[in-house]
Design an enzyme around this catalytic site. Structure first.
Site, PDB file in Angstrom:
ATOM      1  N   ASP A   1      75.344 128.469 -78.870  1.00 13.29           N
ATOM      2  CA  ASP A   1      75.475 127.208 -78.158  1.00 13.29           C
ATOM      3  C   ASP A   1      75.704 126.046 -79.113  1.00 13.29           C
ATOM      4  O   ASP A   1      75.548 126.178 -80.335  1.00 13.29           O
ATOM      5  CB  ASP A   1      74.210 126.934 -77.328  1.00 13.29           C
ATOM      6  CG  ASP A   1      74.023 127.940 -76.204  1.00 13.29           C
ATOM      7  OD1 ASP A   1      75.015 128.579 -75.808  1.00 13.29           O
ATOM      8  OD2 ASP A   1      72.883 128.072 -75.717  1.00 13.29           O
TER       9      ASP A   1
ATOM     10  N   TYR B   1      67.645 136.668 -83.626  1.00 11.70           N
ATOM     11  CA  TYR B   1      67.662 135.212 -83.738  1.00 11.70           C
ATOM     12  C   TYR B   1      66.389 134.760 -84.445  1.00 11.70           C
ATOM     13  O   TYR B   1      65.310 135.351 -84.256  1.00 11.70           O
ATOM     14  CB  TYR B   1      67.743 134.549 -82.361  1.00 11.70           C
ATOM     15  CG  TYR B   1      69.145 134.471 -81.807  1.00 11.70           C
ATOM     16  CD1 TYR B   1      69.953 133.364 -82.054  1.00 11.70           C
ATOM     17  CD2 TYR B   1      69.673 135.508 -81.056  1.00 11.70           C
ATOM     18  CE1 TYR B   1      71.245 133.289 -81.548  1.00 11.70           C
ATOM     19  CE2 TYR B   1      70.968 135.443 -80.547  1.00 11.70           C
ATOM     20  CZ  TYR B   1      71.736 134.335 -80.802  1.00 11.70           C
ATOM     21  OH  TYR B   1      73.016 134.266 -80.309  1.00 11.70           O
TER      22      TYR B   1
END
Length: 262
Positions: free
Chosen positions: A53, A111
């Site tokens: 994002d 992540y």
């Protein structure tokens, strides 16, 4: 047409995410432009392992590039880097099997999220500063609720009518490194905004705004979808795509900070 595997790092602060968008600057768009400039070709395929994002960083994004070129991989890497802005860097380029697909062949993704427990003058683009003391054992207890095949419908902006919201999360690790609190999430794949909402819920538990069992209650909703994870979502600045794993790859090393804050 030769196919290459690219290993890419980038600071996402100035970009509207990975994927090419109209009227927006993206990481894929910058690499696409560099490939066109170096190869003088307009026909090629550039495909990433997944989207990141706006504002999210990557330590090891993987992409495949299918391109007619006589350049050896290392020469191609150097010439592409010469065309790229300083906050995007191709770490490696290797020849790949013709059928290799950066997204479809990935078996898991990791992540890393960095929370700073003190105000910092230099690391703001790469951390989320939380003023309040955080109860780390309570956060670890809550994190265990996320492990396994769970329904993360409340943790994504994706439409559950169009896309399954069930995700296999392999592990959630929380480690302390100086003033930083590091959260690593590894899973088969991740939904849009899922990791940031997970981190936000864990931070709320750490602050005492939620209790550890509340995290489990936000999963597999029997009734109306909770809006709490969306309201608590962590900012993009602290999030890094740490690794993309393929068949035969070793598991990530011990969790460590991208930057050090004492």
């Amino acid at each position: 047409m030769p196919r290459f595997k690219l290993l890419i790092e980038y600071a996402g602060t100035r970009y509207s995410g990975w994927q090419i968008q109209k009227n927006a600057r993206t990481v894929q768009g910058e690499i696409d432009r560099a490939v066109r400039e170096v190869s003088k070709r307009g026909e090629f395929e550039l495909y990433g392992s997944g989207r990141t994002d706006a504002g999210v960083h990557a330590l090891a994004q993987v992409a495949h590039l299918e391109l007619y070129t006589d350049l050896p991989p290392e020469s191609l890497r150097r010439r592409l880097n010469d065309e790229l802005p300083a906050d995007i860097h191709i770490r490696a380029i290797d020849k790949a099997p013709h059928r290799f697909h950066a997204r479809h062949d990935a078996v898991s993704r990791c992540y890393l999220y960095q929370i700073s427990r003190r105000r910092t003058a230099f690391a703001k683009p790469f951390v989320w500063w939380i003023r309040e003391p955080l109860d780390v054992p309570a956060m670890r207890q809550a994190a265990a609720s996320f492990v396994g095949m769970k329904n993360f419908e409340a943790f994504t902006a994706d439409d559950p009518a169009e896309k399954s919201t069930r995700v296999l999360v392999d592990r959630v690790e929380i480690a302390e490194a100086g003033a930083l609190l590091l959260i690593r999430v590894q899973g088969s794949h991740f939904l849009w905004k899922m990791v940031r909402r997970m981190v936000g819920v864990l931070a709320a538990v750490g602050r005492g705004d939620l209790q550890p069992p509340d995290a489990a209650g936000l999963l597999d909703p029997a009734g109306e979808r909770s809006t709490a994870p969306a309201a608590l979502a962590a900012p993009a600045a602290g999030l890094f795509l740490e690794a993309v794993l393929y068949e035969g790859d070793a598991e990530p090393a011990l969790i460590s900070a991208v930057i050090n804050i004492d």
